[in-house]
Design an enzyme around this catalytic site. Sequence first.
Site, short mmCIF file in Angstrom:
data_model
loop_
_atom_site.label_atom_id
_atom_site.label_comp_id
_atom_site.label_asym_id
_atom_site.label_seq_id
_atom_site.Cartn_x
_atom_site.Cartn_y
_atom_site.Cartn_z
N HIS A 66 11.12 2.61 0.10
CA HIS A 66 11.71 3.26 1.28
C HIS A 66 11.28 2.55 2.55
O HIS A 66 11.92 2.67 3.58
CB HIS A 66 11.33 4.74 1.33
CG HIS A 66 9.89 4.99 1.64
ND1 HIS A 66 8.89 4.66 0.76
CD2 HIS A 66 9.28 5.53 2.71
CE1 HIS A 66 7.72 4.98 1.30
NE2 HIS A 66 7.93 5.51 2.48
N ARG A 67 10.16 1.83 2.48
CA ARG A 67 9.74 0.98 3.60
C ARG A 67 9.28 -0.33 3.02
O ARG A 67 8.75 -0.38 1.90
CB ARG A 67 8.57 1.62 4.34
CG ARG A 67 8.97 2.75 5.24
CD ARG A 67 7.80 3.11 6.12
NE ARG A 67 8.02 4.31 6.90
CZ ARG A 67 8.69 4.34 8.04
NH1 ARG A 67 9.23 3.24 8.52
NH2 ARG A 67 8.82 5.47 8.70
N LYS A 71 3.03 -2.30 -0.64
CA LYS A 71 1.63 -2.65 -0.43
C LYS A 71 0.76 -2.00 -1.48
O LYS A 71 0.95 -0.86 -1.86
CB LYS A 71 1.23 -2.14 0.97
CG LYS A 71 -0.05 -2.71 1.47
CD LYS A 71 0.14 -4.06 2.09
CE LYS A 71 -1.17 -4.75 2.36
NZ LYS A 71 -1.83 -5.26 1.15
N LYS A 95 -0.33 7.46 0.14
CA LYS A 95 -1.45 7.06 0.99
C LYS A 95 -0.92 6.42 2.28
O LYS A 95 -1.30 6.78 3.38
CB LYS A 95 -2.31 6.07 0.21
CG LYS A 95 -3.66 5.79 0.81
CD LYS A 95 -4.38 4.67 0.04
CE LYS A 95 -4.66 5.00 -1.42
NZ LYS A 95 -5.52 3.98 -2.05
N LYS A 107 1.21 -1.48 -6.85
CA LYS A 107 -0.12 -1.78 -7.38
C LYS A 107 0.02 -2.77 -8.51
O LYS A 107 1.01 -2.75 -9.24
CB LYS A 107 -0.77 -0.51 -7.91
CG LYS A 107 -2.26 -0.62 -8.14
CD LYS A 107 -2.99 -0.64 -6.82
CE LYS A 107 -4.31 0.03 -6.85
NZ LYS A 107 -4.69 0.63 -5.59
N SER A 364 -5.62 -3.37 6.08
CA SER A 364 -4.68 -4.36 5.56
C SER A 364 -3.46 -4.46 6.47
O SER A 364 -2.92 -5.54 6.72
CB SER A 364 -4.20 -3.98 4.16
OG SER A 364 -5.12 -4.40 3.19
N1 GLU Z 1 -6.61 -1.45 -3.19
C1 GLU Z 1 -6.75 -0.69 -2.01
C2 GLU Z 1 -6.25 0.73 -2.21
O1 GLU Z 1 -6.25 1.24 -3.31
C3 GLU Z 1 -6.13 -1.38 -0.81
C4 GLU Z 1 -4.68 -1.65 -0.87
C5 GLU Z 1 -4.14 -2.54 0.25
O2 GLU Z 1 -4.89 -2.85 1.16
O3 GLU Z 1 -2.99 -2.91 0.16
O4 GLU Z 1 -5.93 1.43 -1.30
#
Ligand code: GLU
Length: 472
Positions: A66-67, A71, A95, A107, A364
Amino acid sequence: MASQEGQKFLDSVHRMYDDAVAYLDLPPGLAERIKSCATLIHFRLPIRVNNDVRFFDAYRAQHSQHRKPLKGGIRFSPLVHSDEVVALATLMTFKCALVNVPFGGAKGGVRVDPRIESVDVLERVTRRFAAELCWKNALGPGFDVPAPDMGTSAREMAWIADTYMTLNPHDVQALATVTGKPVAQGGIRGREEATGRGAQYGIREFFREQADVEAAGLEGDLQGKRVIVQGLGNVGYHLTSFLHAEDGCRIIGIIERDGGLWNERGLDVASVKQYLDEHGGVAGYDSKQYVHDGADLLTRPCDVLIPAAMENQITTTNVDRIQARVIAEAANGPTTARASARLGERGIAVIPDLYLNAGGVTVSYFEWSKNLAHIRFGRMSRRMEEAHWTMMMHSVEELTGMHFSARDWKSMARGASEIDLVRSGLDDTMREAFQEIREARKTRNIPDLRTAALAVAIEKVANTYRQLGVWP
Ligand code: GLU
């Protein structure tokens, strides 16, 4: 075993999602779209080792588009499984939405044990994974941007950036293809400590609301609070160091893979960390403090219990023995949905993962923005601010006849550096997100923080879909 755990984790995340959706008024189709994972890529990475070929299973789950970009970190662990990666990608979507980081969730994971493989094998695995993702058009600053997670660090991110740049030599935005890079290779100051730092800010924010603190059976601020931590990796180490040094907490228990350490008067986190890095465990650190059954420490009395390791640690099997008053979820998914509900019934507060460990992805986002802007934060303003403050302080001295100390000059007459700005942006993000969670809890009458946090996040994702015109 690993796959059962992965499935249990995914079921648990879905259950939490359903609980939160019950407080919202979403069309069922939209609720289903937001819940399900859009893409799951699976590679078998062939890596030549000693004249033989070994295969490593690697996954990238791209949960929501959606965006953009998507990440989320890349995890190296022998337990990596597709369901686990999907569950973690799902959490990433919420998150990011919760802390207003404008990304979709993803992920990655490779089934490899970084503790036993050579650096050479790890480098080839990382580079091959990055190359495969490039060939599938599934990696890049505008589409999917990985970061460190369990078992990976700035070193792996540098390999990913370098592989991407080699394959895309004309992409001027190439540095922004991965975050958590070493500072000398386009990283940002404060990214390594970011998840621990963000969790510290989140725990502080919890303790600012005395009604919540009292409901959990505690009082006052963090000073003197007894803390048990599970996992002294990057997150657990930074978080407990900050809580001890800056907030006056006592770290009375540390749980690691090979047992735990216990000292009611407080453990020396820095020396334990040094021992852990040198020996790979805590056994042998100090026989008077060593406890063979590390998991037993999860259920000992304390004020704040910080799971900072793996998912599925607080489950129906141990939840009724937990004696902590607050669970601060620095790890992703440490509490199962059922155990979480039970903690609520028992009056134990849970500061949920999707909120508490959002500091990593928040910084990040700062790193990615810095890479796209090709300029360090504070570069344009730092000297200007310094000149202003110097002038102000001189005027105050002249008007009052008093003199600032050398220390005052050093701390006040300066402009904000990159690390100052990163920490300030992170603190602001964590405070604001907690306010939104509290607000949702009140207005929607939601009993616990996790469901409220998820409701806030899901609503934001739904609004983005509506704004995009994808959904009425
Ligand atoms: N692995 C981290 C998390 O679970 C950081 C993810 C990120 O910075 O993209 O939030």
